[in-house]
Design a protein around this motif. Sequence first.
Motif, mmCIF file in Angstrom:
data_model
loop_
_atom_site.group_PDB
_atom_site.id
_atom_site.type_symbol
_atom_site.label_atom_id
_atom_site.label_comp_id
_atom_site.label_asym_id
_atom_site.label_seq_id
_atom_site.Cartn_x
_atom_site.Cartn_y
_atom_site.Cartn_z
ATOM 1 N N UNK A 328 54.021 39.205 46.379
ATOM 2 C CA UNK A 328 52.454 38.012 47.200
ATOM 3 C C UNK A 328 51.448 38.924 46.552
ATOM 4 N N UNK A 329 51.743 40.074 47.432
ATOM 5 C CA UNK A 329 50.814 41.211 46.877
ATOM 6 C C UNK A 329 50.359 41.329 45.228
ATOM 7 N N UNK A 330 50.689 41.053 44.669
ATOM 8 C CA UNK A 330 50.975 40.703 43.038
ATOM 9 C C UNK A 330 49.714 39.723 43.059
ATOM 10 N N UNK A 331 50.198 38.650 43.292
ATOM 11 C CA UNK A 331 49.866 37.493 43.122
ATOM 12 C C UNK A 331 48.512 37.627 43.413
ATOM 13 N N UNK A 332 48.498 38.129 45.108
ATOM 14 C CA UNK A 332 46.749 37.990 45.646
ATOM 15 C C UNK A 332 45.244 39.355 44.106
ATOM 16 N N UNK A 333 46.246 40.031 44.001
ATOM 17 C CA UNK A 333 45.266 41.326 43.677
ATOM 18 C C UNK A 333 45.241 40.530 41.953
ATOM 19 N N UNK A 334 46.047 39.487 41.030
ATOM 20 C CA UNK A 334 45.881 39.399 40.420
ATOM 21 C C UNK A 334 44.050 38.482 40.680
ATOM 22 N N UNK A 335 44.752 37.513 41.340
ATOM 23 C CA UNK A 335 43.941 36.830 41.677
ATOM 24 C C UNK A 335 42.739 36.883 41.704
ATOM 25 N N UNK A 336 42.109 37.954 42.479
ATOM 26 C CA UNK A 336 41.286 38.584 43.104
ATOM 27 C C UNK A 336 40.478 38.980 41.861
ATOM 28 N N UNK A 337 41.368 39.707 40.796
ATOM 29 C CA UNK A 337 40.437 40.714 40.009
ATOM 30 C C UNK A 337 40.066 39.603 38.736
ATOM 31 N N UNK A 338 40.029 38.579 38.791
ATOM 32 C CA UNK A 338 39.552 38.004 38.271
ATOM 33 C C UNK A 338 37.777 37.480 38.407
ATOM 34 N N UNK A 339 37.405 38.093 39.243
ATOM 35 C CA UNK A 339 36.106 37.890 39.767
ATOM 36 C C UNK A 339 35.173 39.210 39.071
ATOM 37 N N UNK A 340 34.737 38.940 38.171
ATOM 38 C CA UNK A 340 33.578 40.478 37.309
ATOM 39 C C UNK A 340 33.010 41.200 38.571
ATOM 40 N N UNK A 341 32.650 40.844 40.001
ATOM 41 C CA UNK A 341 32.224 41.489 40.144
ATOM 42 C C UNK A 341 32.793 41.992 41.284
ATOM 43 N N UNK A 342 34.454 41.443 41.137
ATOM 44 C CA UNK A 342 35.703 42.983 42.353
ATOM 45 C C UNK A 342 35.154 44.274 41.056
ATOM 46 N N UNK A 343 35.369 45.381 42.131
ATOM 47 C CA UNK A 343 36.325 46.504 40.977
ATOM 48 C C UNK A 343 37.208 46.694 41.414
#
Length: 787
Positions: A328-343
């Motif tokens: 579930x950690x892998x899923x959360x990280x992948x979905x969050x990095x979809x947004x270009x403002x996130x580094x």
Amino acid sequence: MPIFLNDIGTLKYGNLERKGVFGYSDRTREYSESLEGTVLLLKHENPSEVLDGIHAAVDELNNGLLPEGAKIHVFLDRTSLVNTTLSTVLHTLLMGMVLVILVLILFLGNWRGALLVSVTIPIALLIAFILMRITDIPANLLSLGAIDFGIIVDGAIVMMETILKKREDHQGEYIEEKSIAQRAREVGKPILFSTVIIITAYLPLFAFERVERKLFTPMAFTMSYAMIGALLVALLLIPGIAYAIYRKPRKIYKNKWLEKLRDKYAALVERILNNPRRIIAPVAVILVAGIVLSITVGKDFLPTLDEGSIWLQVNLPPGISVEKSREMSDTLRARTLKYPEVTYIAVQAGRNDDGTDPFTPSHFEVSVGIKPYSEWPKGKTKDDLIEELAAEYETLPGFRVGFSQPMIDGVMDKIAGAHSELVVKVYGNDSRETRRIAEEVMNVLSEVDGAVDLDIDQEPPLPQLQILMDRDAIARYGLNVSDVSDLIEVAIGGKAVAQLYQGDRQYDITCKHKEDARDTPEKVAALMLTSVTGAKIPLSQVAEVRLSTGESTITREMNRRHLTVKLNLRGRDLASFLKEAQSRIEEKVAYDKDKYTIRWGGQFENQNRAYSRLALIIPLTLMLMFILLYSTFGKFRQAALVLCIVPLALFGGMLALNLRGMTLNVSSAVGFIAMFGLSIQNGIIMVSHINGLRRGGMPLYRAVYEGARHRFRPILMTSITTIIGLLPASLATGIGSDVQRPLATVIVYGLIFSTLISMFVLPTFYYLIEKRNLVKNHCNEEENETL
């Protein structure tokens, strides 16, 4: 015949039971599992020096000391926040300084006089830095962020304007040293007392506690030190240098537009003095409007302090395994990095090695890095990104996400015992009933506008394997309770029975039953005990082994069990939310108030504490100001008159907060405190000069008119330099500007109205009061003559 360990069991290298997983992803790296370390700053240490040392140590490790393939990557670094906030502060201070100097040149119409007044700024700052060094106050956002160079030069402006007026009135004559000294003495006392009153206005800041003390007390020290330096310059340096510059005859440039503005002001004052009572109604309207605005404005503890990053508290379905938590950690990280403002995104799943966070694999703490705002699409804000991420996470089954920031999250955990702005704690001994009440509270709060990120901090009851000992049966078989406890510990949990030494390293030799011998209740019940006679006794003969549901976490506070409903606020002020939420809970949540208690905590506690201190200290401060005013004028009525400016000055600040959508919080309250001191300063300048004219034999009406006319330029200059000096801070939006923006807004907009009050209302009310006093004295004299 010897019996070895490998004769009775399997020997293998193992590890302590894993309690958590750390995952990290950014635009170039993807680690499902990794290691994380945190460096803590010791109390009273210099952050910049420590950070430089850490960076050097990390470089040294990465350049040869670490094994091949291992590397330290820093992802959350306080340096970026420190540099960004300092950049914001320096930009604001420089803009304020430049604007103040330009205003001085514009109003004085004389670059020599403007530069001479401007000398106050570096000297006052030098004295402030020396005293800050002595008292161990660091130069940072909190101590320097709200310095107003306009306030610092106010005393110098009044002194310079008085001397310059002498030069303007006698352009073809030499100015004697005695005349300059006489002018300096005339304004020296008002400058001294007005400066002391401004410093006195900051006294409530020293009475703060905890968070608010750390935020605002450094500013109070710095401003007090700078005002002391500015006072010394105004009284000791300005008269001497001004005499050296202006003693010889010279033509002085006169500001024509300012003279025209002064003449129009004087004419307006004259019209008001001819019918002074007509100003009473507008003053009453302003007073009532200020009271109404102070009631309608939203109220908070502090403005939201932007740290330039996002921190998430994520709850997952209870009882999941470490492996499922990693997925579930892998899923959360992948979905969050979809947004270009996130580094980057770093996920801490479960418990850390030192056990300071009592989390299970069902809980994540997540650090989300974001780009500098200058690289974002135009118009997009951090709140917009949070809304987008919240909507994204809503589509993930099993995720319940709360939003915060790294530092404030830790602060709120220490204050409220939960990672949220507000908490509702339900105290009671019956776990089931306590959870029912907590769930009803959460459902009610979900209907209140502004409540977000609602959750119960403690996990719900989980399936448990219970082993209930039969003490009578244990005694019949000649066993002890400790024998049963030891069997359960060794078979299921594992127990260290010896140590293995390899060089200077020590490892536990742990004994534990194989997993296939203890993976069902039936197998656990079949575990064998050995009596003192050597008989083998199944665990089921002396204990009941069963599956049931029970609390996975029991939390206590002040020796009472409790559950915590946590929530954040978004788009609403704290005071109005609390009022509505508390009334709804009282109305809709039924429970036995003799056995259960509901209490609020978090920012609510901070707000109550800070406002309670202000409610006690501000009246004492106003009383001290009144004593200072009385010692300045020697008359009760005049001291009361100048102090009456304070409630009228409230209107401008409250109007600004309402129009700009800000709340009344500790920062804006500090702004009001400073504004009251500045308003009183203008009153002292006006009333002192009028009194001086009357002592010189001028009639009351003429003294009021001429006093207002003479003090038009210095009051206007001191007010505008103060306003201009803080204008950049009131409009700043960068990281580090959040604490100072409400404070600066109140002073800037409040002082505009306060200046108008000082220039029109004060001389009019002075005339009314003193005229009545003259009439009263005249009547008393006539009565005495008659007697």
